[in-house]
Motif scaffolding. Structure first.
Motif, short mmCIF file in Angstrom:
data_model
loop_
_atom_site.label_atom_id
_atom_site.label_comp_id
_atom_site.label_asym_id
_atom_site.label_seq_id
_atom_site.Cartn_x
_atom_site.Cartn_y
_atom_site.Cartn_z
N GLY A 421 0.82 -1.20 0.00
CA GLY A 421 0.00 0.00 0.00
C GLY A 421 0.85 1.26 0.00
O GLY A 421 2.09 1.20 0.01
N PRO A 422 0.22 2.42 0.01
CA PRO A 422 0.98 3.68 -0.04
C PRO A 422 1.84 3.91 1.20
O PRO A 422 2.92 4.48 1.11
CB PRO A 422 -0.13 4.74 -0.17
CG PRO A 422 -1.37 4.09 0.35
CD PRO A 422 -1.24 2.64 0.02
N GLU A 423 1.38 3.48 2.39
CA GLU A 423 2.16 3.70 3.60
C GLU A 423 3.29 2.69 3.76
O GLU A 423 4.35 3.02 4.30
CB GLU A 423 1.24 3.65 4.82
CG GLU A 423 0.20 4.76 4.87
CD GLU A 423 -0.59 4.73 6.16
OE1 GLU A 423 -0.26 3.88 7.03
OE2 GLU A 423 -1.51 5.54 6.31
N VAL A 424 3.07 1.46 3.31
CA VAL A 424 4.08 0.41 3.45
C VAL A 424 4.27 -0.23 2.07
O VAL A 424 3.64 -1.23 1.73
CB VAL A 424 3.65 -0.66 4.48
CG1 VAL A 424 4.76 -1.68 4.68
CG2 VAL A 424 3.29 -0.01 5.80
N PRO A 425 5.13 0.35 1.24
CA PRO A 425 5.27 -0.16 -0.13
C PRO A 425 5.96 -1.50 -0.24
O PRO A 425 5.74 -2.24 -1.20
CB PRO A 425 6.08 0.94 -0.83
CG PRO A 425 6.84 1.62 0.27
CD PRO A 425 5.95 1.55 1.48
N LEU A 427 8.28 -4.97 1.98
CA LEU A 427 8.40 -5.74 3.21
C LEU A 427 9.34 -5.09 4.22
O LEU A 427 9.10 -5.11 5.43
CB LEU A 427 8.86 -7.16 2.87
CG LEU A 427 8.74 -8.23 3.95
CD1 LEU A 427 7.30 -8.37 4.41
CD2 LEU A 427 9.26 -9.56 3.42
N ALA A 428 10.44 -4.52 3.73
CA ALA A 428 11.40 -3.89 4.65
C ALA A 428 10.77 -2.74 5.41
O ALA A 428 11.04 -2.54 6.61
CB ALA A 428 12.62 -3.42 3.86
N GLU A 429 9.91 -1.98 4.75
CA GLU A 429 9.23 -0.87 5.43
C GLU A 429 8.30 -1.38 6.53
O GLU A 429 8.10 -0.71 7.55
CB GLU A 429 8.44 -0.05 4.42
CG GLU A 429 9.30 0.70 3.42
CD GLU A 429 10.09 1.81 4.08
OE1 GLU A 429 9.63 2.32 5.13
OE2 GLU A 429 11.16 2.17 3.56
N ALA A 430 7.71 -2.55 6.32
CA ALA A 430 6.84 -3.12 7.34
C ALA A 430 7.63 -3.43 8.61
O ALA A 430 7.19 -3.11 9.73
CB ALA A 430 6.16 -4.37 6.81
N TYR A 431 8.79 -4.05 8.46
CA TYR A 431 9.59 -4.35 9.65
C TYR A 431 10.14 -3.06 10.28
O TYR A 431 10.31 -2.98 11.50
CB TYR A 431 10.74 -5.28 9.30
CG TYR A 431 10.30 -6.69 8.97
CD1 TYR A 431 9.84 -7.53 9.97
CD2 TYR A 431 10.32 -7.17 7.66
CE1 TYR A 431 9.43 -8.82 9.67
CE2 TYR A 431 9.92 -8.45 7.37
CZ TYR A 431 9.47 -9.27 8.37
OH TYR A 431 9.05 -10.55 8.09
N GLY A 432 10.43 -2.07 9.45
CA GLY A 432 10.95 -0.83 9.98
C GLY A 432 9.92 0.02 10.69
O GLY A 432 10.28 1.03 11.32
N ALA A 433 8.63 -0.35 10.61
CA ALA A 433 7.57 0.45 11.21
C ALA A 433 7.44 0.25 12.71
O ALA A 433 6.68 0.97 13.36
CB ALA A 433 6.23 0.15 10.53
N GLY A 434 8.12 -0.75 13.27
CA GLY A 434 7.96 -1.03 14.70
C GLY A 434 9.29 -1.20 15.39
O GLY A 434 10.34 -1.39 14.77
N GLY A 435 9.24 -1.15 16.71
CA GLY A 435 10.43 -1.36 17.50
C GLY A 435 10.62 -2.80 17.92
O GLY A 435 11.73 -3.24 18.19
N VAL A 436 9.52 -3.60 17.98
CA VAL A 436 9.56 -5.00 18.39
C VAL A 436 8.73 -5.80 17.39
O VAL A 436 7.59 -5.43 17.08
CB VAL A 436 9.01 -5.19 19.82
CG1 VAL A 436 9.02 -6.67 20.20
CG2 VAL A 436 9.82 -4.37 20.82
#
Length: 630
Positions: A421-425, A427-436
């Motif tokens: 999607g536009p916010e998480v283009p 897989l790497a961005e998905a992991y980078g979205a959180g601290g844990v």
């Protein structure tokens, strides 16, 4: 060397299992030549076409393991069919061949229906010997007569199965099988043994390779078993999961009754044991798979654990950012410091219900915490869609939308998002979205999502299932499965300690780069290939040895070691045609199930930038130049 890569429902098709791993293996070892022998699982898979093949793939042979569901047993309406049995080559069996078929199938059915005595190890009892005797007996008959697919769907096959299930020593479940159960098992047995009827077992196909590498056990390894039986080709088996365990888990979803499931489990168990017995080396993808293989009869001396290689470069930017922030003491800035992230497929085995209840405990301790769940699109999977709707409804009930003030819009602390999607283009961005990063599964093989999180330098909290502990290795927190309280406590501990998060993330990234990269995977298989070939005797051509197997004097002149026109065989070594044998007496394999599939539009042809080698002994040893079915 020439490698025969055996796949089942995967490479070179665009969809399927182990597709990406096989492609990386072939492309990463350009010094070797690969022949692909692929079994397809459905018409849909074949319609999707192939991936683009590299130039080191010299040829591709394919065969289907699926048939249209016509609901009938072929030949079941004929009386005395065994006396007029017709094979794939349309040649009737004689009395001797009928006896061979009956003896082979009887031995196979007896091994399937009769369990080993208590205390007998896998592969040590008489059942394993009976299974091998029946399997190879049927394989030799199929090779000589052109196929067994009609024979295995005959009335006499059902009678043999029925007699074996009624014999003394079989279990109650097998003895309770009815005629419809035997009909269903006969159909499944024919599909499972379809590789025996392929036309791959000659000197130009599997007989021309130096090594067979099966990308999984089961049906993919069957051609490798026969290549070893007929030509002495060593067999290497790689398993990143446990096919036998997957069969056990999937059996409950089949429409068959308990007797059919028991018979299928007996067949797959015997086949798995035989594959492990005959393989020169077995490479499990982790210790969890290794233990399963040993329980099924694999010799520990033959096992080499090789972790599946994963592309670390796609997560490099996120991981380097985490390392840089940890170096300057900025652990708070690594992703969302109060955000938990889950990444995976939506299915009951992931136990998102327990994760949502655990997050309710986390919110009581840390009111500002968020949970973001990233999943791939369901793609028409009805079960996944139903489970996702159930999880969404539970999240809405546990976490109603919250608003900071009377004039602001309420936002739920739990979100379900799709990658791309536009916010998480990506897989790497998905992991980078959180601290844990959280893993809450109750069933897991090799936890790919954990390795990806480790590449990104993220601290993890996961359940103790499958190979999780082996992968984490002390760089994350592990809790028992189905324990929301323990999962919540571990998450709260990391959310409240950013320094510990940063240290665990850095250690996790270092471990992943050391053990789980594509480079280490390729290096391991490069060494295993050389090890197998170094222990394999040279297979001489029949016309260069005498009746005792000793080399004939001057059969191979010194000039044959050099490329040139002089390497062509002399008249005294060329096979002379038999004038009494006509073409009509040779059974045709054109209609056999293993015949080559016609080229489809859009399928790539493998390119050969190398210059063609001259004909001769060297060229003959490596197979006909330019022969390709891709």
């Amino acid at each position: 060397m020439r490698i025969g890569l055996l796949t089942d429902g995967g490479y070179p098709y665009a969809t399927g299992e182990s597709r990406l791993w096989c492609d990386r293996l072939v492309r990463g070892l350009p010094q070797h030549e690969f022949d692909l022998f692929a079994l397809s699982r459905s018409a849909h898979q074949e319609d999707q076409g192939w991936v683009r093949l590299p130039s080191q793939v010299s040829r591709v042979r394919t065969a289907p393991l699926w048939t249209p569901e016509d609901g009938t047993l072929r030949g079941s309406g004929e009386r005395g069919l065994l006396a007029r049995l017709v094979t794939g080559g349309e040649r009737s069996y004689g009395r001797r061949d009928r006896r061979r078929f009956t003896d082979g199938l009887t031995a196979l059915a007896t091994a399937i229906c009769t369990p080993d005595e208590a205390g007998t190890g896998a592969g040590e009892g008489t059942g394993a010997e009976l299974f091998a005797e029946g399997l190879y007996g049927l394989a030799e008959l199929a090779r000589e007569r052109g196929g067994l697919h009609l024979a295995l769907r005959s009335e006499d096959t059902v009678r043999i199965l029925e007699a074996a299930s009624r014999a003394r020593g079989t279990g109650r479940t097998v003895q309770s099988a009815t005629v419809p159960d035997h009909l269903a098992f006969a159909a499944e047995l024919e599909r499972a043994l379809r590789p025996l009827s392929l036309d791959w077992y000659d000197q130009e196909s599997l007989g021309a390779v130096d090594l067979c590498h099966a990308a999984s056990g089961g049906a993919a390894a069957l051609p490798g078993l026969l290549a070893k039986r007929f030509f002495g080709v060593p067999l290497l088996v790689t398993e990143h999961g446990v096919p036998l365990r997957a069969h056990y888990l999937a059996a409950c979803d089949t429409p068959y009754g308990t007797p059919v499931r028991a018979l299928l489990a007996g067949f797959h168990g015997r086949l798995t044991t035989e594959v492990y017995r005959q393989a020169a080396i077995v490479t499990p993808g982790n210790t969890h798979v290794r233990r399963w293989q040993q329980r099924c009869g694999a010799d520990p001396a033959k096992q080499r654990t090789v972790y599946p290689g994963m592309a670390a470069e796609r997560f490099g930017q996120v991981g380097e950012d985490a390392e840089r922030l940890a170096a300057v003491g900025g652990g708070e800035g690594a992703g969302g410091p109060d955000t938990l992230v889950w990444v995976g497929r939506i299915e009951p085995a992931k136990d998102l219900i327990a994760l949502l209840h655990a997050f309710a405990e986390v919110r009581r301790a840390e009111p500002g915490a968020r949970l973001r769940l990233f999943c791939a699109p369901a793609d028409g999977d009805e079960a996944a869609t139903t489970y996702l709707a159930h999880c969404t409804a539970l999240a809405a009930r546990l976490f109603p939308d919250e608003a900071a003030g009377a004039r602001t819009e309420g936002v739920s602390p739990v979100t379900f998002e799709e990658i791309g999607g536009p916010e998480v283009p990506d897989l790497a961005e998905a992991y980078g979205a959180g601290g844990v990063i959280v893993l809450s599964s109750v069933v897991e093989g090799f936890p790919v999502s954990l390795v990806e999180a480790m590449f990104c330098g993220r601290a993890t909290v996961s359940t103790d299932v499958g190979a999780v502990v082996e992968v984490i290795g002390g760089t994350g927190l592990v809790v028992p499965p189905r324990n929301p309280k323990a999962l919540a406590d571990a998450c709260v501990a990391l959310l409240r300690d950013p320094g510990r998060r940063a240290r665990l993330g850095a250690a996790a990234r270092a471990r992943a780069l050391e053990l789980f990269t594509v480079e280490q995977n390729l290096a391991a298989f490069r060494g295993i290939y050389l090890e197998l070939i170094s222990h394999t005797p040279v297979r001489r051509e029949a016309d260069t040895v005498d009746a005792h197997g000793d080399p004939l004097p001057f059969a191979t002149p010194p000039e044959a070691r050099l490329l040139g026109h002089w390497t062509q065989r002399g008249p005294h070594l060329r096979p002379q045609p038999d004038p009494e044998q006509s073409d009509a007496s040779v059974p045709s394999r054109a209609s056999a199930p293993g015949s080559r599939l016609p080229a489809r539009p859009g399928e790539p042809e493998p390119q050969h930038p190398r210059e063609p080698e001259p004909e001769g002994v060297c060229a003959i040893a490596s197979g006909p130049a330019g022969d390709s079915n891709a």
